[in-house]
Motif scaffolding. Structure first.
Motif, PDB file in Angstrom:
ATOM      1  N   ARG A   1       0.987  -1.338  -0.132  1.00  0.00           N
ATOM      2  CA  ARG A   1       0.048  -0.077   0.048  1.00  0.00           C
ATOM      3  C   ARG A   1       0.874   1.239  -0.077  1.00  0.00           C
ATOM      4  NH1 ARG A   1      -2.866  -3.915   3.198  1.00  0.00           N
ATOM      5  NH2 ARG A   1      -4.803  -4.209   2.547  1.00  0.00           N
ATOM      6  N   PHE A   2       0.495   2.249  -0.802  1.00  0.00           N
ATOM      7  CA  PHE A   2       1.304   3.668  -0.884  1.00  0.00           C
ATOM      8  C   PHE A   2       0.188   4.697  -1.532  1.00  0.00           C
ATOM      9  CE2 PHE A   2       1.314   1.322  -4.915  1.00  0.00           C
ATOM     10  CZ  PHE A   2       1.131   2.278  -5.772  1.00  0.00           C
ATOM     11  N   ASN A   3       0.330   5.781  -0.856  1.00  0.00           N
ATOM     12  CA  ASN A   3      -0.605   6.836  -1.025  1.00  0.00           C
ATOM     13  C   ASN A   3      -2.141   6.570  -1.232  1.00  0.00           C
ATOM     14  OD1 ASN A   3       2.278   8.131  -1.220  1.00  0.00           O
ATOM     15  ND2 ASN A   3       1.262   9.555  -2.682  1.00  0.00           N
ATOM     16  N   GLY A   4      -2.449   5.811  -0.825  1.00  0.00           N
ATOM     17  CA  GLY A   4      -3.901   5.344  -0.985  1.00  0.00           C
ATOM     18  C   GLY A   4      -4.204   4.334  -2.002  1.00  0.00           C
ATOM     19  N   PHE A   5      -3.323   3.860  -2.597  1.00  0.00           N
ATOM     20  CA  PHE A   5      -3.365   2.630  -3.446  1.00  0.00           C
ATOM     21  C   PHE A   5      -2.852   1.530  -3.036  1.00  0.00           C
ATOM     22  CE2 PHE A   5      -2.225   6.591  -6.226  1.00  0.00           C
ATOM     23  CZ  PHE A   5      -3.317   6.318  -7.218  1.00  0.00           C
ATOM     24  N   THR A   6      -3.708   0.326  -3.391  1.00  0.00           N
ATOM     25  CA  THR A   6      -3.383  -1.107  -2.989  1.00  0.00           C
ATOM     26  C   THR A   6      -2.751  -1.908  -4.021  1.00  0.00           C
ATOM     27  OG1 THR A   6      -4.962  -0.719  -1.064  1.00  0.00           O
ATOM     28  CG2 THR A   6      -4.155  -2.888  -1.564  1.00  0.00           C
ATOM     29  N   LEU A   7      -1.830  -2.386  -3.962  1.00  0.00           N
ATOM     30  CA  LEU A   7      -1.334  -3.457  -5.004  1.00  0.00           C
ATOM     31  C   LEU A   7      -1.481  -4.814  -4.483  1.00  0.00           C
ATOM     32  CD1 LEU A   7       2.062  -2.806  -7.116  1.00  0.00           C
ATOM     33  CD2 LEU A   7       1.390  -5.172  -6.165  1.00  0.00           C
ATOM     34  N   ASP A   8      -2.075  -5.889  -5.222  1.00  0.00           N
ATOM     35  CA  ASP A   8      -2.529  -7.009  -4.864  1.00  0.00           C
ATOM     36  C   ASP A   8      -1.586  -7.929  -5.559  1.00  0.00           C
ATOM     37  OD1 ASP A   8      -3.578  -9.576  -4.375  1.00  0.00           O
ATOM     38  OD2 ASP A   8      -5.627  -8.821  -4.112  1.00  0.00           O
ATOM     39  N   LEU A   9      -0.535  -8.420  -5.057  1.00  0.00           N
ATOM     40  CA  LEU A   9       0.349  -9.478  -5.609  1.00  0.00           C
ATOM     41  C   LEU A   9      -0.334 -10.648  -5.972  1.00  0.00           C
ATOM     42  CD1 LEU A   9       3.434  -8.821  -3.301  1.00  0.00           C
ATOM     43  CD2 LEU A   9       2.820  -7.914  -5.535  1.00  0.00           C
ATOM     44  N   ALA A  10      -1.272 -11.228  -5.250  1.00  0.00           N
ATOM     45  CA  ALA A  10      -1.857 -12.431  -5.905  1.00  0.00           C
ATOM     46  C   ALA A  10      -2.675 -12.198  -6.954  1.00  0.00           C
ATOM     47  CB  ALA A  10      -2.660 -12.840  -4.586  1.00  0.00           C
ATOM     48  N   GLU A  11      -3.556 -11.173  -7.238  1.00  0.00           N
ATOM     49  CA  GLU A  11      -4.492 -10.993  -8.032  1.00  0.00           C
ATOM     50  C   GLU A  11      -4.133 -10.013  -9.438  1.00  0.00           C
ATOM     51  OE1 GLU A  11      -7.663 -11.949  -8.583  1.00  0.00           O
ATOM     52  OE2 GLU A  11      -7.416 -13.142  -6.449  1.00  0.00           O
ATOM     53  N   ARG A  12      -2.829  -9.678  -9.011  1.00  0.00           N
ATOM     54  CA  ARG A  12      -2.087  -8.790  -9.958  1.00  0.00           C
ATOM     55  C   ARG A  12      -2.907  -7.397 -10.241  1.00  0.00           C
ATOM     56  NH1 ARG A  12       2.595 -10.884 -11.392  1.00  0.00           N
ATOM     57  NH2 ARG A  12       2.804  -9.576 -12.976  1.00  0.00           N
ATOM     58  N   VAL A  46      -5.763  -0.889  -6.902  1.00  0.00           N
ATOM     59  CA  VAL A  46      -7.039  -0.067  -6.629  1.00  0.00           C
ATOM     60  C   VAL A  46      -6.728   1.001  -6.009  1.00  0.00           C
ATOM     61  CG1 VAL A  46      -8.477  -2.154  -6.697  1.00  0.00           C
ATOM     62  CG2 VAL A  46      -7.599  -1.260  -4.528  1.00  0.00           C
ATOM     63  N   ASP A  47      -7.280   2.299  -6.184  1.00  0.00           N
ATOM     64  CA  ASP A  47      -7.064   3.477  -5.593  1.00  0.00           C
ATOM     65  C   ASP A  47      -7.881   3.333  -4.368  1.00  0.00           C
ATOM     66  OD1 ASP A  47      -9.707   4.154  -6.409  1.00  0.00           O
ATOM     67  OD2 ASP A  47      -9.305   5.386  -8.046  1.00  0.00           O
ATOM     68  N   ALA A  48      -7.699   4.686  -3.688  1.00  0.00           N
ATOM     69  CA  ALA A  48      -8.322   4.773  -2.423  1.00  0.00           C
ATOM     70  C   ALA A  48      -9.989   4.750  -2.450  1.00  0.00           C
ATOM     71  CB  ALA A  48      -8.155   6.260  -1.730  1.00  0.00           C
ATOM     72  N   ASP A  49     -10.442   4.821  -3.539  1.00  0.00           N
ATOM     73  CA  ASP A  49     -12.120   4.819  -3.735  1.00  0.00           C
ATOM     74  C   ASP A  49     -12.487   3.309  -4.194  1.00  0.00           C
ATOM     75  OD1 ASP A  49     -12.520   7.304  -3.136  1.00  0.00           O
ATOM     76  OD2 ASP A  49     -12.011   7.998  -5.156  1.00  0.00           O
ATOM     77  N   GLY A  50     -11.576   2.250  -4.067  1.00  0.00           N
ATOM     78  CA  GLY A  50     -11.615   1.033  -4.575  1.00  0.00           C
ATOM     79  C   GLY A  50     -11.790   0.905  -6.096  1.00  0.00           C
ATOM     80  N   LYS A  51     -11.443   1.801  -6.900  1.00  0.00           N
ATOM     81  CA  LYS A  51     -11.531   1.696  -8.344  1.00  0.00           C
ATOM     82  C   LYS A  51     -10.125   1.053  -8.903  1.00  0.00           C
ATOM     83  CE  LYS A  51     -12.488   4.232 -12.535  1.00  0.00           C
ATOM     84  NZ  LYS A  51     -12.783   5.755 -13.121  1.00  0.00           N
ATOM     85  N   GLN A  52     -10.193   0.023  -9.851  1.00  0.00           N
ATOM     86  CA  GLN A  52      -9.305  -0.557 -10.228  1.00  0.00           C
ATOM     87  C   GLN A  52      -8.613   0.368 -11.213  1.00  0.00           C
ATOM     88  OE1 GLN A  52      -9.633  -4.668 -11.157  1.00  0.00           O
ATOM     89  NE2 GLN A  52      -7.945  -4.618 -12.672  1.00  0.00           N
ATOM     90  N   VAL A  53      -7.024   0.463 -11.264  1.00  0.00           N
ATOM     91  CA  VAL A  53      -6.260   1.114 -12.102  1.00  0.00           C
ATOM     92  C   VAL A  53      -6.023   0.044 -13.186  1.00  0.00           C
ATOM     93  CG1 VAL A  53      -4.235   2.427 -12.314  1.00  0.00           C
ATOM     94  CG2 VAL A  53      -5.196   2.307 -10.123  1.00  0.00           C
ATOM     95  N   VAL A  54      -6.139   0.752 -14.602  1.00  0.00           N
ATOM     96  CA  VAL A  54      -5.946  -0.021 -15.694  1.00  0.00           C
ATOM     97  C   VAL A  54      -4.447  -0.022 -16.026  1.00  0.00           C
ATOM     98  CG1 VAL A  54      -6.404  -0.537 -18.157  1.00  0.00           C
ATOM     99  CG2 VAL A  54      -8.341   0.305 -16.599  1.00  0.00           C
ATOM    100  N   LEU A  55      -3.745  -1.510 -15.984  1.00  0.00           N
ATOM    101  CA  LEU A  55      -2.322  -1.354 -16.281  1.00  0.00           C
ATOM    102  C   LEU A  55      -2.248  -2.526 -17.186  1.00  0.00           C
ATOM    103  CD1 LEU A  55      -0.805  -1.033 -12.565  1.00  0.00           C
ATOM    104  CD2 LEU A  55      -0.932   0.510 -14.470  1.00  0.00           C
ATOM    105  N   THR A  56      -1.106  -2.389 -17.937  1.00  0.00           N
ATOM    106  CA  THR A  56      -0.887  -3.650 -18.631  1.00  0.00           C
ATOM    107  C   THR A  56       0.048  -4.561 -17.828  1.00  0.00           C
ATOM    108  OG1 THR A  56       1.370  -2.865 -19.413  1.00  0.00           O
ATOM    109  CG2 THR A  56      -0.500  -2.080 -20.846  1.00  0.00           C
ATOM    110  N   GLY A  57       0.085  -5.870 -18.404  1.00  0.00           N
ATOM    111  CA  GLY A  57       0.998  -6.725 -17.589  1.00  0.00           C
ATOM    112  C   GLY A  57       2.455  -6.303 -17.243  1.00  0.00           C
ATOM    113  N   LEU A  58       3.276  -5.683 -18.008  1.00  0.00           N
ATOM    114  CA  LEU A  58       4.304  -5.233 -17.912  1.00  0.00           C
ATOM    115  C   LEU A  58       4.354  -3.875 -17.125  1.00  0.00           C
ATOM    116  CD1 LEU A  58       6.728  -5.983 -20.626  1.00  0.00           C
ATOM    117  CD2 LEU A  58       6.452  -7.309 -18.562  1.00  0.00           C
ATOM    118  N   ASP A  59       3.445  -3.222 -17.196  1.00  0.00           N
ATOM    119  CA  ASP A  59       3.396  -1.735 -16.206  1.00  0.00           C
ATOM    120  C   ASP A  59       3.127  -2.325 -14.820  1.00  0.00           C
ATOM    121  OD1 ASP A  59       3.243  -0.082 -18.333  1.00  0.00           O
ATOM    122  OD2 ASP A  59       1.086   0.033 -18.316  1.00  0.00           O
TER     123      ASP A  59
END
Length: 237
Positions: free
Chosen positions: A134-145, A148-161
């Motif tokens: 977790r950092f600056n309101g973001f949560t990075l889930d290593l299992a689900e890859r 999500v931001d502070a509002d629970g909205k998923q951030v769209v990233l490519t696999g290598l991003d």
């Protein structure tokens, strides 16, 4: 189960060569000869694909348009095949969400190496003791890859991003040079004129709402590389 790769290239000899070579290396290959046949395969097999390979030049469309379509529905890794002398093709492809590019002419062996490097990095398993960073309101889930931001909205990233962000978050406060970052995301060092890492970092900043002119998360260290400046906490739940 063999990993499934969708390839679009209008040259029949190239398609046959790549299909034969990659299948010998235990991949299942779905070949398409134009944009229409590519989209048909994408609709039918989209959720089963491990990787997509897009030729920029096609008879009925171009690889950039197809890259946009893929990115609207999937984070599957994308490799673009581009003209060797045209840097613009490479930069545009990366800005649209491609994960890597290969300049023509190339060898099947080089393509295989890039495929393995991408799938190895995208498929890294998380450490058992840590699931969330977790950092600056973001949560990075290593299992689900996912992120999500502070509002629970998923951030769209490519696999290598995701791989790049994960590496930054796992090394907060460290100055990371370009060679290290390219090695972590693409399995190779960048050349002096290679802008792919810059494009990927700009894209990542945009996804995280990190001001490109005065970034607060991913800062540029002139002449040295980049540093992830946020405080990071880790947990298993």
């Amino acid at each position: 189960m063999a990993r499934k790769i969708l390839i679009v290239d209008d040259d029949q000899k190239t398609r046959v060569l790549l299909k034969t070579y990659l299948e010998k290396n235990q991949y299942e290959v779905l070949p398409a000869h134009n944009g229409e046949s590519f989209l048909a395969e994408l609709r039918h097999h989209g959720d089963q694909l491990s990787l997509v390979i897009l030729d920029v030049m096609l008879p009925d469309t171009d690889g950039f348009a197809l890259c946009k379509i893929v990115r609207k529905q999937s984070n599957v890794p994308i490799i673009m095949l581009t003209a060797s002398s045209d840097e613009t093709d490479r930069i545009v492809g990366l800005e649209l969400g491609a994960d890597d590019y290969i300049a023509k002419p190339y060898s099947p062996r080089e393509l295989l190496a890039r495929i393995k490097a991408i799938l190895r990095r995208v498929g890294n398993e998380p450490a058992a003791a840590t699931r969330y960073l977790r950092f600056n309101g973001f949560t990075l889930d290593l299992a689900e890859r996912t992120v999500v931001d502070a509002d629970g909205k998923q951030v769209v990233l490519t696999g290598l991003d995701f791989v790049l962000l994960k590496y930054f978050v796992e090394h907060p406060g460290e100055v990371l040079d370009r060679g290290v970052l390219c090695e972590q995301t693409r399995g190779r060092e960048s050349g002096p004129l290679d802008r792919s890492l810059d494009v990927q970092i700009s894209r990542l900043r945009l996804r995280l709402n990190d001001d490109g002119k005065q970034p607060a998360l991913i800062k540029t260290v002139r002449g040295a590389g980049y540093v992830f400046s946020a405080d990071v906490s880790a947990s298993h739940a």
